[in-house]
Design a protein around this motif. Structure first.
Motif, PDB file in Angstrom:
ATOM      1  N   CYS A 129      38.209  35.388  41.278  1.00 42.94           N
ATOM      2  CA  CYS A 129      36.957  34.668  40.994  1.00 42.94           C
ATOM      3  C   CYS A 129      36.245  35.369  39.848  1.00 42.94           C
ATOM      4  CB  CYS A 129      36.068  34.635  42.234  1.00 42.94           C
ATOM      5  SG  CYS A 129      34.451  33.908  41.895  1.00 42.94           S
ATOM      6  N   CYS A 132      32.640  36.555  40.929  1.00 42.05           N
ATOM      7  CA  CYS A 132      32.621  37.732  41.797  1.00 42.05           C
ATOM      8  C   CYS A 132      33.299  38.933  41.130  1.00 42.05           C
ATOM      9  CB  CYS A 132      33.316  37.428  43.123  1.00 42.05           C
ATOM     10  SG  CYS A 132      32.416  36.234  44.138  1.00 42.05           S
ATOM     11  N   CYS A 156      31.059  32.951  46.766  1.00 45.11           N
ATOM     12  CA  CYS A 156      29.982  32.508  45.879  1.00 45.11           C
ATOM     13  C   CYS A 156      29.986  31.006  45.629  1.00 45.11           C
ATOM     14  CB  CYS A 156      30.066  33.250  44.545  1.00 45.11           C
ATOM     15  SG  CYS A 156      31.412  32.687  43.494  1.00 45.11           S
TER      16      CYS A 156
HETATM   17 ZN    ZN Z   1      33.181  34.152  43.816  1.00 50.34          ZN
END
Ligand code: ZN
Length: 164
Positions: A129, A132, A156
């Motif tokens: 991600c 993140c 997220c």
């Molecule tokens: Zn994330």
């Protein structure tokens, strides 16, 4: 009543007659249902270079999975590092074992994946991600207009991949 009549009877399917799914593979034909298979999951794959069997690095909670490579070469990311399998080879992963097979070669991959039991149990799917800044657990969702599958970071909510 004979023993044979208890079970679903013989079925024969032409693989190319089974429709292909959206996803990370160029071609994925799910054969279990057309065959009436009750205990085994059977999927036929073709992967162009760069394509993958799976949406990400993942493990199935309850299911072991065997890949038969009919053509090409696949590099599996495994818990013990990368493992390359070529045509004529067979690879087996146990339940709960993380893996992802990608066609890192320049030839189309043709492969059959056999999973048992048919119900794979919980899926833990990991993808990088950007938001993140690390690899996180993801879910797979269909877009509202049903033209793609997207992977969503569970931490997220960011989209980490889009597959048509
Ligand atoms: Zn994330």
């Amino acid at each position: 009543m004979s023993l044979a009549s208890v079970y679903v009877r013989m079925e024969k399917v032409r693989i190319e007659d089974v429709s292909s799914y959206m996803g990370p593979a160029t071609v994925k034909r799910a054969l279990s249902k057309p065959l009436g298979a009750t205990d085994v999951a059977l999927n036929y794959y073709e992967l162009e270079p760069g394509d993958s069997f799976a949406f990400g690095y993942h493990a199935h909670g309850d299911q072991e999975e065997v890949f038969y490579l009919q053509a090409g070469r696949v590099t599996f990311e495994t818990e013990d590092g990368p493992v390359t399998a070529a045509a004529g080879e067979v690879v087996r992963f146990g339940p709960g074992e993380y893996q992802r097979g990608v066609n890192e070669g320049d030839e189309r991959v043709v492969a059959l994946a056999i999973g048992a039991p048919q119900d794979a149990g919980d899926l833990d799917l990991r993808r990088h991600c950007e938001t993140c800044g690390e690899r996180t657990s993801n879910t797979i969702e269909m877009t509202d207009d049903r033209d793609a599958l997207v992977t969503i970071c569970e931490q997220c909510g960011a989209e980490t991949g889009r597959f048509t």
